[in-house]
Design an enzyme around this catalytic site. Structure first.
Site, PDB file in Angstrom:
ATOM      1  CG  HIS A  75      74.885 -20.737 -63.861  1.00  0.00           C
ATOM      2  ND1 HIS A  75      75.921 -21.569 -64.181  1.00  0.00           N
ATOM      3  CD2 HIS A  75      75.088 -19.616 -64.590  1.00  0.00           C
ATOM      4  CE1 HIS A  75      76.725 -20.980 -65.057  1.00  0.00           C
ATOM      5  NE2 HIS A  75      76.235 -19.788 -65.329  1.00  0.00           N
ATOM      6  CD  GLU A  76      72.429 -16.876 -65.169  1.00  0.00           C
ATOM      7  OE1 GLU A  76      73.159 -15.880 -64.982  1.00  0.00           O
ATOM      8  OE2 GLU A  76      72.628 -17.700 -66.094  1.00  0.00           O
ATOM      9  CG  HIS A 107      77.004 -15.214 -63.497  1.00  0.00           C
ATOM     10  ND1 HIS A 107      78.352 -15.199 -63.770  1.00  0.00           N
ATOM     11  CD2 HIS A 107      76.484 -16.228 -64.262  1.00  0.00           C
ATOM     12  CE1 HIS A 107      78.637 -16.163 -64.657  1.00  0.00           C
ATOM     13  NE2 HIS A 107      77.523 -16.801 -64.962  1.00  0.00           N
ATOM     14  CD  GLU A 109      80.047 -19.860 -66.468  1.00  0.00           C
ATOM     15  OE1 GLU A 109      79.619 -18.690 -66.455  1.00  0.00           O
ATOM     16  OE2 GLU A 109      79.325 -20.844 -66.729  1.00  0.00           O
TER      17      GLU A 109
END
Ligand code: ZN
Length: 497
Positions: free
Chosen positions: A266-267, A270, A296
Protein backbone atom coordinates in the site's frame (compact mmCIF):
# COMPACT_ATOMS: atom_id res chain seq x y z
CA UNK A 1 11.72 45.67 -20.94
CA UNK A 2 9.14 43.89 -23.12
CA UNK A 3 5.99 42.37 -21.61
CA UNK A 4 7.38 38.90 -22.27
CA UNK A 5 10.65 39.60 -20.49
CA UNK A 6 8.78 41.13 -17.57
CA UNK A 7 6.56 38.06 -17.30
CA UNK A 8 9.52 35.71 -17.50
CA UNK A 9 11.15 37.64 -14.65
CA UNK A 10 7.93 37.48 -12.60
CA UNK A 11 7.69 33.73 -13.16
CA UNK A 12 11.28 33.20 -12.07
CA UNK A 13 10.66 35.35 -9.00
CA UNK A 14 7.51 33.36 -8.14
CA UNK A 15 9.38 30.07 -8.54
CA UNK A 16 12.07 31.29 -6.15
CA UNK A 17 9.48 32.00 -3.47
CA UNK A 18 7.67 28.71 -4.10
CA UNK A 19 11.02 26.94 -3.80
CA UNK A 20 11.59 28.47 -0.36
CA UNK A 21 8.09 27.49 0.76
CA UNK A 22 8.65 23.94 -0.52
CA UNK A 23 11.98 23.71 1.32
CA UNK A 24 10.30 24.66 4.60
CA UNK A 25 7.64 22.02 3.98
CA UNK A 26 10.30 19.41 3.20
CA UNK A 27 12.05 20.30 6.46
CA UNK A 28 8.72 19.79 8.23
CA UNK A 29 8.33 16.42 6.53
CA UNK A 30 11.72 15.27 7.82
CA UNK A 31 10.85 16.42 11.36
CA UNK A 32 7.47 14.73 11.16
CA UNK A 33 9.06 11.50 9.92
CA UNK A 34 11.66 11.71 12.69
CA UNK A 35 8.96 12.30 15.34
CA UNK A 36 7.07 9.22 14.21
CA UNK A 37 10.02 6.92 13.52
CA UNK A 38 12.94 7.68 15.78
CA UNK A 39 12.44 10.52 18.27
CA UNK A 40 12.45 9.66 22.00
CA UNK A 41 8.85 10.30 23.20
CA UNK A 42 9.85 13.01 25.68
CA UNK A 43 10.94 15.18 22.76
CA UNK A 44 7.35 15.63 21.59
CA UNK A 45 6.64 18.96 23.23
CA UNK A 46 9.85 20.66 22.08
CA UNK A 47 9.36 19.25 18.61
CA UNK A 48 5.82 20.66 18.44
CA UNK A 49 7.34 24.15 18.90
CA UNK A 50 9.85 23.62 16.09
CA UNK A 51 7.13 22.33 13.76
CA UNK A 52 4.81 25.21 14.64
CA UNK A 53 7.56 27.74 13.81
CA UNK A 54 8.25 26.11 10.46
CA UNK A 55 4.54 25.89 9.62
CA UNK A 56 4.02 29.55 10.48
CA UNK A 57 7.02 30.56 8.39
CA UNK A 58 6.00 28.63 5.30
CA UNK A 59 2.38 29.82 5.67
CA UNK A 60 3.38 33.48 6.03
CA UNK A 61 5.86 33.29 3.18
CA UNK A 62 3.22 31.82 0.90
CA UNK A 63 0.27 34.10 1.68
CA UNK A 64 2.40 37.29 1.53
CA UNK A 65 1.23 40.12 -0.73
CA UNK A 66 4.19 39.82 -3.12
CA UNK A 67 2.99 36.35 -4.16
CA UNK A 68 -0.39 37.86 -5.03
CA UNK A 69 1.27 40.68 -6.96
CA UNK A 70 3.37 38.24 -8.96
CA UNK A 71 0.30 36.12 -9.70
CA UNK A 72 -1.52 39.29 -10.83
CA UNK A 73 1.34 40.11 -13.20
CA UNK A 74 1.28 36.59 -14.57
CA UNK A 75 -2.49 36.40 -15.00
CA UNK A 76 -2.44 37.88 -18.48
CA UNK A 77 0.57 35.81 -19.53
CA UNK A 78 0.03 34.37 -22.97
CA UNK A 79 0.97 30.73 -22.44
CA UNK A 80 -0.28 27.53 -23.95
CA UNK A 81 -3.04 26.48 -21.49
CA UNK A 82 -1.60 22.95 -21.57
CA UNK A 83 1.91 24.12 -20.63
CA UNK A 84 3.64 23.52 -17.31
CA UNK A 85 3.83 27.29 -16.76
CA UNK A 86 0.08 27.74 -17.12
CA UNK A 87 -0.51 24.83 -14.74
CA UNK A 88 1.90 26.23 -12.17
CA UNK A 89 0.18 29.61 -12.22
CA UNK A 90 -3.29 28.07 -12.01
CA UNK A 91 -2.45 25.70 -9.15
CA UNK A 92 -0.53 28.35 -7.19
CA UNK A 93 -3.30 30.91 -7.62
CA UNK A 94 -5.96 28.53 -6.36
CA UNK A 95 -3.86 27.50 -3.38
CA UNK A 96 -2.90 31.06 -2.54
CA UNK A 97 -6.50 32.24 -2.56
CA UNK A 98 -7.71 29.35 -0.40
CA UNK A 99 -4.86 29.72 2.05
CA UNK A 100 -5.39 33.51 2.33
CA UNK A 101 -9.04 33.05 3.21
CA UNK A 102 -8.28 31.47 6.56
CA UNK A 103 -7.09 33.94 9.20
CA UNK A 104 -3.78 32.92 10.73
CA UNK A 105 -5.43 33.16 14.17
CA UNK A 106 -7.81 30.35 13.18
CA UNK A 107 -4.94 28.34 11.66
CA UNK A 108 -3.12 28.60 15.01
CA UNK A 109 -6.23 27.61 16.99
CA UNK A 110 -6.78 24.59 14.78
CA UNK A 111 -3.16 23.46 15.15
CA UNK A 112 -3.33 23.75 18.93
CA UNK A 113 -6.71 21.99 19.11
CA UNK A 114 -5.29 19.10 17.08
CA UNK A 115 -2.40 18.65 19.50
CA UNK A 116 -4.68 18.63 22.55
CA UNK A 117 -7.43 16.50 20.98
CA UNK A 118 -5.13 13.80 19.69
CA UNK A 119 -3.63 13.29 23.16
CA UNK A 120 -7.17 13.11 24.61
CA UNK A 121 -8.22 10.68 21.88
CA UNK A 122 -5.24 8.45 22.63
CA UNK A 123 -6.26 8.17 26.29
CA UNK A 124 -9.97 7.90 25.53
CA UNK A 125 -9.35 5.07 23.08
CA UNK A 126 -7.10 3.21 25.55
CA UNK A 127 -9.84 3.45 28.20
CA UNK A 128 -12.69 3.08 25.68
CA UNK A 129 -14.15 6.22 27.22
CA UNK A 130 -15.96 8.31 24.61
CA UNK A 131 -17.28 10.82 27.17
CA UNK A 132 -13.75 12.11 27.88
CA UNK A 133 -13.19 12.72 24.17
CA UNK A 134 -16.59 14.28 23.44
CA UNK A 135 -15.68 17.89 24.41
CA UNK A 136 -12.67 17.75 22.10
CA UNK A 137 -14.79 16.54 19.22
CA UNK A 138 -17.29 19.35 19.93
CA UNK A 139 -14.41 21.81 19.79
CA UNK A 140 -13.12 20.38 16.50
CA UNK A 141 -16.59 20.68 14.97
CA UNK A 142 -16.88 24.27 16.12
CA UNK A 143 -13.51 25.10 14.53
CA UNK A 144 -14.59 23.35 11.31
CA UNK A 145 -17.72 25.50 11.21
CA UNK A 146 -15.54 28.61 11.50
CA UNK A 147 -13.30 27.26 8.75
CA UNK A 148 -16.31 26.64 6.51
CA UNK A 149 -17.49 30.22 7.13
CA UNK A 150 -14.29 31.45 5.48
CA UNK A 151 -15.81 30.31 2.15
CA UNK A 152 -19.30 31.89 2.23
CA UNK A 153 -19.79 31.58 -1.55
CA UNK A 154 -19.78 27.76 -1.34
CA UNK A 155 -23.36 26.70 -0.64
CA UNK A 156 -22.88 23.18 0.72
CA UNK A 157 -20.77 23.21 3.89
CA UNK A 158 -19.25 19.78 3.21
CA UNK A 159 -18.09 20.90 -0.24
CA UNK A 160 -15.65 23.30 1.45
CA UNK A 161 -13.99 20.39 3.24
CA UNK A 162 -13.93 18.10 0.21
CA UNK A 163 -12.27 20.81 -1.86
CA UNK A 164 -9.17 20.61 0.36
CA UNK A 165 -8.53 17.01 -0.68
CA UNK A 166 -10.37 16.63 -3.96
CA UNK A 167 -10.49 19.75 -6.11
CA UNK A 168 -13.81 20.16 -7.88
CA UNK A 169 -15.55 17.19 -6.21
CA UNK A 170 -19.00 17.91 -4.80
CA UNK A 171 -20.86 16.27 -1.95
CA UNK A 172 -23.75 15.51 -4.31
CA UNK A 173 -21.45 13.55 -6.61
CA UNK A 174 -20.03 11.53 -3.73
CA UNK A 175 -23.51 10.84 -2.37
CA UNK A 176 -24.64 9.56 -5.78
CA UNK A 177 -21.70 7.17 -6.07
CA UNK A 178 -21.81 6.04 -2.44
CA UNK A 179 -25.58 5.41 -2.43
CA UNK A 180 -25.12 3.07 -5.35
CA UNK A 181 -22.15 1.34 -3.70
CA UNK A 182 -23.90 1.03 -0.37
CA UNK A 183 -26.79 -0.91 -1.80
CA UNK A 184 -24.60 -3.29 -3.78
CA UNK A 185 -21.98 -3.75 -1.05
CA UNK A 186 -24.56 -4.60 1.63
CA UNK A 187 -25.99 -7.19 -0.73
CA UNK A 188 -22.56 -8.60 -1.57
CA UNK A 189 -21.61 -8.85 2.11
CA UNK A 190 -24.87 -10.66 2.76
CA UNK A 191 -24.16 -13.13 -0.05
CA UNK A 192 -20.65 -13.79 1.26
CA UNK A 193 -21.77 -14.36 4.83
CA UNK A 194 -21.13 -18.07 4.47
CA UNK A 195 -17.63 -17.47 3.03
CA UNK A 196 -15.83 -20.73 3.69
CA UNK A 197 -12.30 -19.43 3.01
CA UNK A 198 -10.02 -20.31 5.88
CA UNK A 199 -8.26 -17.21 7.10
CA UNK A 200 -7.05 -18.94 10.26
CA UNK A 201 -4.01 -20.02 8.24
CA UNK A 202 -3.05 -16.33 8.24
CA UNK A 203 -2.71 -16.16 12.02
CA UNK A 204 0.98 -17.06 12.08
CA UNK A 205 3.33 -17.14 13.76
CA UNK A 206 5.26 -15.19 11.14
CA UNK A 207 8.58 -14.06 12.68
CA UNK A 208 9.05 -10.29 12.31
CA UNK A 209 12.48 -10.35 10.65
CA UNK A 210 11.26 -12.78 8.02
CA UNK A 211 8.23 -10.59 7.25
CA UNK A 212 10.58 -7.66 6.83
CA UNK A 213 12.64 -9.77 4.43
CA UNK A 214 9.47 -10.63 2.46
CA UNK A 215 8.57 -6.93 2.30
CA UNK A 216 12.05 -6.03 1.04
CA UNK A 217 11.85 -8.62 -1.74
CA UNK A 218 8.47 -7.35 -2.91
CA UNK A 219 9.62 -3.71 -2.86
CA UNK A 220 12.66 -4.65 -4.89
CA UNK A 221 10.57 -6.53 -7.47
CA UNK A 222 8.19 -3.55 -7.72
CA UNK A 223 11.18 -1.39 -8.58
CA UNK A 224 12.41 0.40 -5.44
CA UNK A 225 16.11 0.61 -4.74
CA UNK A 226 18.07 1.34 -1.60
CA UNK A 227 19.68 4.50 -2.89
CA UNK A 228 16.27 6.21 -2.91
CA UNK A 229 13.90 4.23 -0.70
CA UNK A 230 13.87 3.20 2.94
CA UNK A 231 11.35 1.44 5.12
CA UNK A 232 10.94 1.58 8.91
CA UNK A 233 8.50 0.38 11.55
CA UNK A 234 5.75 2.62 13.02
CA UNK A 235 2.40 1.81 14.70
CA UNK A 236 0.50 3.58 11.87
CA UNK A 237 2.16 3.06 8.46
CA UNK A 238 2.67 6.04 6.15
CA UNK A 239 4.71 7.23 3.16
CA UNK A 240 6.65 10.47 2.94
CA UNK A 241 8.74 12.30 0.35
CA UNK A 242 10.91 14.94 2.02
CA UNK A 243 12.53 15.69 -1.34
CA UNK A 244 13.43 14.30 -4.75
CA UNK A 245 15.33 11.02 -4.41
CA UNK A 246 14.14 10.46 -0.84
CA UNK A 247 11.12 8.15 -0.46
CA UNK A 248 10.37 6.88 3.03
CA UNK A 249 7.81 4.21 3.83
CA UNK A 250 6.81 2.70 7.12
CA UNK A 251 4.99 -0.47 8.01
CA UNK A 252 3.79 -2.20 11.15
CA UNK A 253 4.83 -5.81 11.60
CA UNK A 254 2.96 -8.13 13.93
CA UNK A 255 4.01 -11.77 14.35
CA UNK A 256 0.36 -12.89 14.30
CA UNK A 257 -0.57 -11.82 10.79
CA UNK A 258 0.75 -10.80 7.38
CA UNK A 259 -0.81 -7.32 7.45
CA UNK A 260 2.60 -5.67 7.21
CA UNK A 261 3.20 -7.16 3.75
CA UNK A 262 -0.01 -5.59 2.45
CA UNK A 263 0.63 -2.28 4.16
CA UNK A 264 4.14 -2.26 2.63
CA UNK A 265 2.60 -2.68 -0.83
CA UNK A 266 0.00 0.00 0.00
CA UNK A 267 2.63 2.53 1.04
CA UNK A 268 4.74 1.57 -1.98
CA UNK A 269 1.82 2.79 -4.14
CA UNK A 270 1.91 6.19 -2.42
CA UNK A 271 5.71 6.23 -2.64
CA UNK A 272 5.99 5.35 -6.33
CA UNK A 273 3.43 8.01 -7.28
CA UNK A 274 5.58 10.64 -5.57
CA UNK A 275 8.84 9.15 -6.85
CA UNK A 276 7.72 9.24 -10.48
CA UNK A 277 6.44 12.84 -10.52
CA UNK A 278 8.38 14.75 -13.20
CA UNK A 279 11.48 16.06 -11.44
CA UNK A 280 11.15 19.45 -13.15
CA UNK A 281 8.13 20.06 -10.84
CA UNK A 282 10.29 19.74 -7.73
CA UNK A 283 9.98 22.58 -5.19
CA UNK A 284 6.68 23.78 -6.71
CA UNK A 285 3.03 22.99 -5.93
CA UNK A 286 2.99 20.72 -9.01
CA UNK A 287 5.49 18.32 -7.42
CA UNK A 288 3.04 15.96 -5.66
CA UNK A 289 0.14 13.64 -6.54
CA UNK A 290 -3.02 15.24 -7.98
CA UNK A 291 -5.41 14.58 -5.07
CA UNK A 292 -6.04 12.38 -2.05
CA UNK A 293 -8.33 10.02 -3.98
CA UNK A 294 -5.90 9.64 -6.87
CA UNK A 295 -3.13 8.96 -4.38
CA UNK A 296 -5.22 6.35 -2.63
CA UNK A 297 -6.14 4.82 -6.00
CA UNK A 298 -2.46 4.01 -6.46
CA UNK A 299 -1.86 2.60 -2.98
CA UNK A 300 -4.91 0.38 -3.52
CA UNK A 301 -3.67 -0.64 -6.95
CA UNK A 302 -0.41 -2.01 -5.58
CA UNK A 303 -1.95 -3.42 -2.41
CA UNK A 304 -5.07 -5.07 -3.86
CA UNK A 305 -5.15 -5.19 -7.65
CA UNK A 306 -1.53 -6.37 -7.74
CA UNK A 307 -0.88 -7.69 -4.22
CA UNK A 308 -4.00 -9.84 -3.89
CA UNK A 309 -4.02 -11.13 -7.46
CA UNK A 310 -3.48 -14.81 -8.34
CA UNK A 311 -0.57 -13.94 -10.67
CA UNK A 312 1.33 -12.08 -7.96
CA UNK A 313 1.08 -15.07 -5.65
CA UNK A 314 1.99 -17.57 -8.34
CA UNK A 315 5.29 -15.70 -8.38
CA UNK A 316 5.68 -14.92 -4.69
CA UNK A 317 4.00 -17.73 -2.81
CA UNK A 318 6.86 -20.24 -3.23
CA UNK A 319 9.22 -17.67 -1.68
CA UNK A 320 6.81 -16.90 1.15
CA UNK A 321 6.32 -20.59 1.80
CA UNK A 322 10.09 -21.09 2.05
CA UNK A 323 10.43 -18.14 4.45
CA UNK A 324 7.60 -19.40 6.69
CA UNK A 325 8.04 -23.11 6.14
CA UNK A 326 6.67 -24.01 9.59
CA UNK A 327 3.40 -22.09 9.26
CA UNK A 328 2.76 -22.30 5.51
CA UNK A 329 4.53 -25.52 4.57
CA UNK A 330 1.27 -27.44 4.43
CA UNK A 331 -0.88 -24.66 2.93
CA UNK A 332 -1.30 -24.79 -0.85
CA UNK A 333 -1.30 -21.66 -3.00
CA UNK A 334 -5.01 -21.74 -3.84
CA UNK A 335 -6.06 -21.93 -0.18
CA UNK A 336 -3.63 -19.16 0.68
CA UNK A 337 -4.97 -16.81 -2.02
CA UNK A 338 -8.53 -17.57 -0.91
CA UNK A 339 -7.49 -16.86 2.68
CA UNK A 340 -6.05 -13.42 1.92
CA UNK A 341 -9.22 -12.57 -0.04
CA UNK A 342 -11.74 -13.78 2.55
CA UNK A 343 -14.72 -11.50 3.17
CA UNK A 344 -15.32 -11.04 6.91
CA UNK A 345 -17.50 -8.24 8.24
CA UNK A 346 -15.57 -6.81 11.17
CA UNK A 347 -15.35 -3.87 13.54
CA UNK A 348 -12.14 -2.21 12.39
CA UNK A 349 -11.85 -0.22 9.16
CA UNK A 350 -8.09 -0.73 8.99
CA UNK A 351 -8.47 -4.52 8.97
CA UNK A 352 -11.38 -4.63 6.51
CA UNK A 353 -11.35 -6.68 3.29
CA UNK A 354 -12.04 -5.23 -0.15
CA UNK A 355 -15.81 -5.74 0.06
CA UNK A 356 -16.61 -4.53 3.57
CA UNK A 357 -14.12 -1.63 3.50
CA UNK A 358 -16.41 0.69 1.54
CA UNK A 359 -19.19 0.37 4.10
CA UNK A 360 -16.86 1.53 6.89
CA UNK A 361 -16.15 4.65 4.82
CA UNK A 362 -19.76 5.30 3.87
CA UNK A 363 -20.72 5.18 7.55
CA UNK A 364 -18.09 7.85 8.38
CA UNK A 365 -19.01 10.00 5.39
CA UNK A 366 -22.67 10.05 6.43
CA UNK A 367 -21.87 10.80 10.06
CA UNK A 368 -19.54 13.66 9.17
CA UNK A 369 -22.29 15.38 7.21
CA UNK A 370 -24.82 14.81 9.97
CA UNK A 371 -22.47 16.09 12.68
CA UNK A 372 -21.77 19.24 10.69
CA UNK A 373 -25.45 19.77 9.95
CA UNK A 374 -26.30 19.24 13.62
CA UNK A 375 -28.75 16.42 12.86
CA UNK A 376 -26.57 14.07 14.92
CA UNK A 377 -25.14 15.32 18.23
CA UNK A 378 -21.73 14.32 19.56
CA UNK A 379 -23.49 12.92 22.60
CA UNK A 380 -25.55 10.46 20.51
CA UNK A 381 -22.69 9.47 18.21
CA UNK A 382 -21.61 6.17 19.85
CA UNK A 383 -25.15 4.76 19.82
CA UNK A 384 -25.77 5.76 16.22
CA UNK A 385 -22.43 4.23 15.26
CA UNK A 386 -23.44 0.93 16.85
CA UNK A 387 -26.85 0.88 15.19
CA UNK A 388 -25.45 1.55 11.73
CA UNK A 389 -22.65 -1.02 12.05
CA UNK A 390 -25.42 -3.48 12.77
CA UNK A 391 -27.42 -2.31 9.72
CA UNK A 392 -24.57 -2.16 7.23
CA UNK A 393 -22.29 -4.98 8.31
CA UNK A 394 -24.36 -7.00 10.75
CA UNK A 395 -21.76 -6.71 13.49
CA UNK A 396 -22.20 -5.90 17.15
CA UNK A 397 -19.90 -3.15 18.44
CA UNK A 398 -18.83 -4.17 21.96
CA UNK A 399 -17.16 -0.91 23.03
CA UNK A 400 -16.25 2.56 21.75
CA UNK A 401 -12.55 1.72 21.36
CA UNK A 402 -13.57 -0.68 18.59
CA UNK A 403 -16.35 1.66 17.51
CA UNK A 404 -16.43 5.40 17.17
CA UNK A 405 -12.99 5.92 18.77
CA UNK A 406 -10.99 3.64 16.45
CA UNK A 407 -9.71 6.26 13.99
CA UNK A 408 -7.55 9.27 14.73
CA UNK A 409 -8.92 11.42 11.86
CA UNK A 410 -11.58 13.43 13.72
CA UNK A 411 -9.21 14.11 16.60
CA UNK A 412 -6.84 15.88 14.22
CA UNK A 413 -9.67 17.77 12.54
CA UNK A 414 -9.75 15.65 9.38
CA UNK A 415 -13.33 15.99 8.16
CA UNK A 416 -13.97 15.46 4.46
CA UNK A 417 -11.00 13.14 4.13
CA UNK A 418 -12.57 9.69 4.70
CA UNK A 419 -14.56 9.63 1.43
CA UNK A 420 -11.31 9.95 -0.55
CA UNK A 421 -10.33 6.45 0.64
CA UNK A 422 -13.32 4.88 -1.05
CA UNK A 423 -13.16 7.18 -4.06
CA UNK A 424 -9.61 5.89 -4.37
CA UNK A 425 -10.89 2.31 -4.59
CA UNK A 426 -13.37 3.31 -7.28
CA UNK A 427 -10.74 5.20 -9.30
CA UNK A 428 -8.15 2.45 -8.93
CA UNK A 429 -10.26 0.05 -11.00
CA UNK A 430 -11.17 2.72 -13.59
CA UNK A 431 -7.45 3.27 -14.23
CA UNK A 432 -6.72 -0.45 -14.01
CA UNK A 433 -9.20 -1.25 -16.79
CA UNK A 434 -7.37 1.19 -19.07
CA UNK A 435 -3.99 -0.31 -18.18
CA UNK A 436 -5.25 -3.83 -18.94
CA UNK A 437 -6.76 -2.64 -22.24
CA UNK A 438 -3.34 -1.29 -23.22
CA UNK A 439 -1.05 -3.94 -21.75
CA UNK A 440 -3.07 -7.13 -22.03
CA UNK A 441 -2.85 -9.92 -19.48
CA UNK A 442 -1.14 -8.46 -16.41
CA UNK A 443 -1.67 -11.55 -14.28
CA UNK A 444 0.62 -13.51 -16.56
CA UNK A 445 3.33 -10.86 -16.22
CA UNK A 446 2.99 -10.81 -12.44
CA UNK A 447 3.36 -14.58 -12.29
CA UNK A 448 6.84 -14.08 -13.77
CA UNK A 449 7.64 -11.37 -11.20
CA UNK A 450 7.36 -8.74 -13.95
CA UNK A 451 5.84 -5.50 -12.64
CA UNK A 452 7.78 -2.95 -14.67
CA UNK A 453 5.34 -2.66 -17.59
CA UNK A 454 2.48 -1.73 -15.25
CA UNK A 455 4.68 0.67 -13.34
CA UNK A 456 5.93 2.29 -16.55
CA UNK A 457 2.37 2.63 -17.86
CA UNK A 458 1.27 4.30 -14.64
CA UNK A 459 4.29 6.62 -14.69
CA UNK A 460 3.53 7.67 -18.24
CA UNK A 461 -0.23 8.18 -17.80
CA UNK A 462 -0.61 9.23 -14.16
CA UNK A 463 2.44 9.69 -11.95
CA UNK A 464 4.68 11.98 -13.97
CA UNK A 465 1.97 14.65 -14.23
CA UNK A 466 2.05 15.40 -10.49
CA UNK A 467 -0.56 18.10 -9.82
CA UNK A 468 -0.42 19.57 -13.33
CA UNK A 469 -4.04 18.62 -14.09
CA UNK A 470 -7.03 18.98 -11.76
CA UNK A 471 -7.98 15.47 -10.56
CA UNK A 472 -11.12 15.35 -12.71
CA UNK A 473 -9.16 16.28 -15.86
CA UNK A 474 -6.45 13.77 -15.11
CA UNK A 475 -9.00 11.00 -14.64
CA UNK A 476 -10.62 11.92 -17.96
CA UNK A 477 -7.27 12.00 -19.75
CA UNK A 478 -6.38 8.56 -18.43
CA UNK A 479 -9.73 6.76 -18.61
CA UNK A 480 -11.84 8.87 -20.97
CA UNK A 481 -14.56 9.15 -18.35
CA UNK A 482 -15.63 10.87 -15.17
CA UNK A 483 -15.83 9.27 -11.74
CA UNK A 484 -17.67 6.00 -12.40
CA UNK A 485 -18.41 3.18 -9.93
CA UNK A 486 -19.22 0.61 -12.65
CA UNK A 487 -15.69 -0.77 -13.22
CA UNK A 488 -15.19 -1.13 -9.46
CA UNK A 489 -18.51 -2.94 -9.01
CA UNK A 490 -17.77 -5.18 -11.99
CA UNK A 491 -14.43 -6.04 -10.39
CA UNK A 492 -15.97 -6.82 -7.01
CA UNK A 493 -18.72 -8.95 -8.54
CA UNK A 494 -16.27 -10.88 -10.71
CA UNK A 495 -13.98 -11.52 -7.77
CA UNK A 496 -16.42 -12.04 -4.91
CA UNK A 497 -19.96 -12.72 -6.11
ZN1 ZN B 1 -3.22 5.19 1.75
Amino acid sequence: MSADTASAASLEHLKRILGEVADLKHAEAVLDWDARVSMPPAGAEARAEVSATLTRNSHERFVADDVGELLGELDGLDTDPDSDEAALIRVTHRLWERTRRVPSELVGEMARANGVAVAAWDQAKAASDFASFAPHLERQLELKQRYIECFPEIETAYDVLLEDYEEGMTTTEVVTVFDRLKEELIELVERRREDSADDQLLRGPFPVVLQQEAGRRVLEAFGSDESTWRIDETPHPFASKPGVGDIRLTTHTDENDLTSLFSTMHEFGHGIYEYDVDSSYARTPLGAGASSALHESQSRTWENLVGRSPGFWRWFYPQLQTLFAETLGGVDEVSFVRGINAVRPGLIRGDADEVTYGLHIILRFELEQELLAGSVSVHDLPEIWKARMQDYLGVEVPDDARGVLQDMHWAVGLFGYFPTYQLGNVISVQIWERAVADLGNLDERFSRGEFSSLREWLREHVYRHGSKYPPRDLLRRVTGSDLDPDPYLRYLHAKFA
